[in-house]
Design a protein around this motif. Structure first.
Motif, PDB file in Angstrom:
ATOM      1  N   PHE A   1     -10.233  -3.471  -9.080  1.00 11.10           N
ATOM      2  CA  PHE A   1     -11.281  -2.592  -8.544  1.00 11.10           C
ATOM      3  C   PHE A   1     -12.107  -3.331  -7.492  1.00 11.10           C
ATOM      4  CE2 PHE A   1     -15.801  -1.235  -9.023  1.00 11.10           C
ATOM      5  CZ  PHE A   1     -15.685   0.010  -8.430  1.00 11.10           C
ATOM      6  N   LEU A   2     -12.482  -4.580  -7.794  1.00  8.40           N
ATOM      7  CA  LEU A   2     -13.300  -5.349  -6.863  1.00  8.40           C
ATOM      8  C   LEU A   2     -12.488  -5.795  -5.643  1.00  8.40           C
ATOM      9  CD1 LEU A   2     -15.273  -7.507  -9.456  1.00  8.40           C
ATOM     10  CD2 LEU A   2     -16.107  -5.519  -8.175  1.00  8.40           C
ATOM     11  N   GLU A   3     -11.209  -6.158  -5.867  1.00 12.31           N
ATOM     12  CA  GLU A   3     -10.381  -6.593  -4.750  1.00 12.31           C
ATOM     13  C   GLU A   3     -10.058  -5.453  -3.791  1.00 12.31           C
ATOM     14  OE1 GLU A   3      -7.014  -8.410  -6.576  1.00 12.31           O
ATOM     15  OE2 GLU A   3      -8.008 -10.356  -6.860  1.00 12.31           O
ATOM     16  N   GLN A   4     -10.115  -4.205  -4.263  1.00 11.24           N
ATOM     17  CA  GLN A   4      -9.869  -3.051  -3.406  1.00 11.24           C
ATOM     18  C   GLN A   4     -11.154  -2.515  -2.785  1.00 11.24           C
ATOM     19  OE1 GLN A   4      -6.907  -1.811  -2.504  1.00 11.24           O
ATOM     20  NE2 GLN A   4      -5.929  -3.467  -3.683  1.00 11.24           N
ATOM     21  N   GLY A   5     -12.201  -3.339  -2.828  1.00 15.79           N
ATOM     22  CA  GLY A   5     -13.458  -2.960  -2.173  1.00 15.79           C
ATOM     23  C   GLY A   5     -14.152  -1.780  -2.832  1.00 15.79           C
ATOM     24  N   ARG A   6     -14.010  -1.655  -4.170  1.00 16.26           N
ATOM     25  CA  ARG A   6     -14.665  -0.602  -4.965  1.00 16.26           C
ATOM     26  C   ARG A   6     -14.133   0.797  -4.615  1.00 16.26           C
ATOM     27  NH1 ARG A   6     -19.540  -0.509  -2.996  1.00 16.26           N
ATOM     28  NH2 ARG A   6     -20.451   0.718  -4.695  1.00 16.26           N
ATOM     29  N   ASN A   7     -12.936   0.828  -4.007  1.00 15.67           N
ATOM     30  CA  ASN A   7     -12.285   2.115  -3.721  1.00 15.67           C
ATOM     31  C   ASN A   7     -11.470   2.486  -4.959  1.00 15.67           C
ATOM     32  OD1 ASN A   7     -10.412   4.121  -2.903  1.00 15.67           O
ATOM     33  ND2 ASN A   7     -10.680   3.507  -0.759  1.00 15.67           N
TER      34      ASN A   7
ATOM     35  N   ALA B   1      -7.691   1.534  -5.961  1.00 13.19           N
ATOM     36  CA  ALA B   1      -7.555   0.625  -7.090  1.00 13.19           C
ATOM     37  C   ALA B   1      -6.639   1.206  -8.160  1.00 13.19           C
ATOM     38  CB  ALA B   1      -8.932   0.315  -7.671  1.00 13.19           C
ATOM     39  N   ALA B   2      -6.771   2.535  -8.418  1.00  7.92           N
ATOM     40  CA  ALA B   2      -5.903   3.183  -9.402  1.00  7.92           C
ATOM     41  C   ALA B   2      -4.440   3.083  -8.976  1.00  7.92           C
ATOM     42  CB  ALA B   2      -6.309   4.643  -9.580  1.00  7.92           C
ATOM     43  N   ALA B   3      -4.188   3.287  -7.689  1.00  9.24           N
ATOM     44  CA  ALA B   3      -2.813   3.176  -7.195  1.00  9.24           C
ATOM     45  C   ALA B   3      -2.304   1.748  -7.328  1.00  9.24           C
ATOM     46  CB  ALA B   3      -2.750   3.631  -5.741  1.00  9.24           C
ATOM     47  N   ALA B   4      -3.152   0.755  -7.011  1.00  9.02           N
ATOM     48  CA  ALA B   4      -2.735  -0.635  -7.121  1.00  9.02           C
ATOM     49  C   ALA B   4      -2.483  -1.039  -8.564  1.00  9.02           C
ATOM     50  CB  ALA B   4      -3.802  -1.555  -6.504  1.00  9.02           C
ATOM     51  N   ALA B   5      -3.223  -0.398  -9.510  1.00 12.62           N
ATOM     52  CA  ALA B   5      -3.050  -0.707 -10.931  1.00 12.62           C
ATOM     53  C   ALA B   5      -1.941   0.118 -11.573  1.00 12.62           C
ATOM     54  CB  ALA B   5      -4.358  -0.470 -11.677  1.00 12.62           C
TER      55      ALA B   5
END
Length: 592
Positions: free
Chosen positions: A535-541, A545-549
């Motif tokens: 979440f933090l690495e995706q700039g709080r987007n 972040a959900a897609a990256a996770a």
């Protein structure tokens, strides 16, 4: 060292007898080790090979089989040639069966058509041999004296190779085990012709040691000896002999220098070599077939050249050992002084005094601490391979210091890194840039170079060295970066790495993330820290972040809500997220 049959025939005491070559022209370049006169048919049992046999033939067998056996026996023991004086047993010429047997064996057969005192031939040849041996001894003594001087003077490899080429009059090349040329001397030849395609040419040189360590490859004309000591060879020394490339060329040059023995007529009168070589008959049953026995060219490099090459190789090996031992002792002293600066084990004044005794002036200089390490740390620390890599790195750092004409203390500072305290005149930035360029040459981006802040006093040198080591540690997490890492280049991750031993940083991490870490410890299959990180690495987007996770949005949002409850924070707050992100980076620094 020994004259050839061709050269013996050209001597005046032989030419008085009007010599005529009857058979065995292919063996004219055989060396004559001694001259032996005999009139008995079983003389072969008393010979060792290399003799030129003189006879009048009065004691030889009368039948063809006996004459053939006499010649074959001489060929089997390896005599250089047979000289028969006509007049007593044979009048017009030697028997055809004798000529046929000699031709078949490739053994020179010469008839003397005039009476000739054998004693004069023996004296002339033996005098030639003794003179040659004395000249060989003098040349060998000169070789030993020259290379002893080079060893004492600590001559560089290029100078040793040059002296070897000068003494030999032949091209000499020093190569490493990868067939790369380390030094060479073309001895007047064109260097581009000598070195063009060297690696491929060198791999074709198949010189098997005949005696000792040296070997000669007649196909390529190279005399080769390995270079090394203590059971570890690190290169080869090659000498091209004959320099013109072929044994035939060398024979022609040697004949021109000594007087062309092609003229076998009377002294002072030119004559063409007469050769009477009838077709050899088929060997009788049980008779050895000596066809082609004289085809092998007898020319091999003289002993003097073998001695020269091996002596040069010994000088090169000794020089490398001396340099390594000297550098090893010097590096130990450097390490002692660097350690003294880091742990205050010696007064600064004594460090300066001992460094000056080593030729390193540390006072009234700008001092800059430098740490160099390999980016690839796959080798386990303390292993033999890692220690060898560290020694090579220290050698490279010392070489870079010499190339840039700077002075420095250089030594390993731990199992992974080499430290240097550069003593710079003037501006430190150009000095660091030239040092880094010399060190990186041929090594691309495999090295990480870090430098501390420059100081003007040896008492402050410890601070520069410690800073360089800390910057090097921090820069390990920076895959890119400048050629030389300095403190201003260290980012947040590097800064936190420098502060990883600070208790207040550890307390900050625990205060920010302690509750979430405790939750993950109790629920290892449902850990929430990775969710917070992405979440933090995706700039709080949240969507990104959900897609990256690889989670659905509702599932990801639910996990964020749980994180908020556990930590008691609002993830919509920029300040709260900034603190959490710093805490995550600090935790990474603590764990690495």
């Amino acid at each position: 060292m020994f004259p050839t049959v061709r050269e013996v025939i050209a001597l005046d005491p032989v030419r008085v007898g009007a010599p005529r070559l009857v058979a065995g022209e292919s063996g004219l370049d055989r060396p004559v080790r001694w001259v032996h006169s005999a009139e008995v048919p079983d003389i072969a049992t008393l010979l060792r090979g290399g003799e030129l046999v003189l006879t009048t033939g009065i004691g030889l067998p009368a039948d063809d089989a006996g004459v053939r056996a006499f010649v074959n026996d001489l060929a089997e023991v390896g005599v250089a040639g047979l000289v028969v004086e006509l007049g007593r047993r044979y009048t017009a010429s030697v028997p055809r069966v004798m000529a046929a047997a000699a031709q078949k064996a490739g053994m020179p057969l010469i008839e003397l058509r005039r009476p000739t005192p054998f004693v004069r031939i023996t004296e002339a040849v033996h005098s030639l041999i003794v003179d040659a041996q004395l000249a060989e001894l003098r040349a060998t003594e000169e070789i030993h004296q020259r290379f002893t001087e080079l060893s004492v003077e600590g001559a560089e490899p290029a100078e040793v190779v040059h002296q070897a080429a000068q003494l030999a009059g032949c091209p000499v090349v020093l190569e490493n085990l990868a067939r790369q040329v380390l030094a060479y001397d073309a001895a007047g030849d064109r260097a581009e012709l000598l070195l063009d395609g060297w690696e491929q040419h060198s791999r074709r040189v198949k010189a098997q040691p005949a005696t000792g360590r040296s070997g000669y490859d007649p196909d390529t004309g190279w005399l080769v000896t390995p270079v090394g000591a203590r059971g570890q060879d690190w290169g080869r020394l090659l000498l091209r002999w004959p320099a013109s490339g072929t044994a035939q060329d060398f024979t022609a040059a040697r004949g021109a220098a000594l007087g062309d023995p092609g003229d076998l007529g009377e002294p002072g009168r030119a004559a063409t070599v007469e050769t009477a070589a009838p077709e050899p008959p088929v060997p009788a049953p049980g008779e050895p077939d000596l066809a082609g026995a004289g085809d092998e060219h007898p020319l091999t490099p003289p002993t003097r050249l073998v001695i020269l090459l091996e002596r040069a190789a010994s000088t090169l090996a000794l020089g490398r050992l001396i340099r390594r031992d000297a550098e090893g002792l010097e590096r130990q002293l450097h390490g002692t002084l660097l350690s003294a600066l880091l742990d205050h084990s010696l007064p600064v004044s004594e460090v300066a005094l001992r460094a000056a005794a080593l030729g390193i002036q540390l006072e009234r200089r700008r001092l800059v601490g430098v740490v160099v390490r390999h980016r690839d740390e796959s080798l386990a620390a303390g292993t033999e391979a890692a220690q060898a890599a560290l020694r090579d790195l220290a050698d490279a750092v010392s070489q870079a210091v010499r190339e840039t004409k700077q002075t420095a203390l250089v030594s390993a500072v731990d199992d992974r890194a080499v430290g240097a305290l550069l003593a710079v005149r003037g501006d430190e930035e150009p000095a660091l840039e030239s040092f880094a360029a010399a060190l990186r040459r041929g090594r691309a981006d495999t090295l990480l170079i870090a430098a501390g802040s420059g100081v003007d006093s040896l008492r402050e040198a410890r601070r520069s060295l410690v800073e360089a080591r800390q910057v090097a540690e921090a820069a390990r997490h920076d895959p890119a970066g400048p050629a030389v890492h300095r403190l201003p280049n260290v980012g947040l991750a590097g800064l936190l790495h420098l502060l990883r031993d600070e208790p207040r940083l550890q307390t900050f991490v625990e205060r920010q993330l302690g509750a979430l870490l405790a939750y993950d410890a109790e629920h290892p299959r449902d850990a929430l820290l990775p969710t917070l990180r992405v979440f933090l690495e995706q700039g709080r987007n949240k969507a990104a972040a959900a897609a990256a996770a690889h989670l659905s949005r509702p599932a990801f949002y639910e996990r964020l809500a749980r994180i908020e409850r556990i930590l008691g924070v609002d993830l919509d707050s920029v300040q709260a997220c900034l603190s959490l992100h710093v805490a995550l980076l600090a935790r990474d620094a603590l764990r690495n």
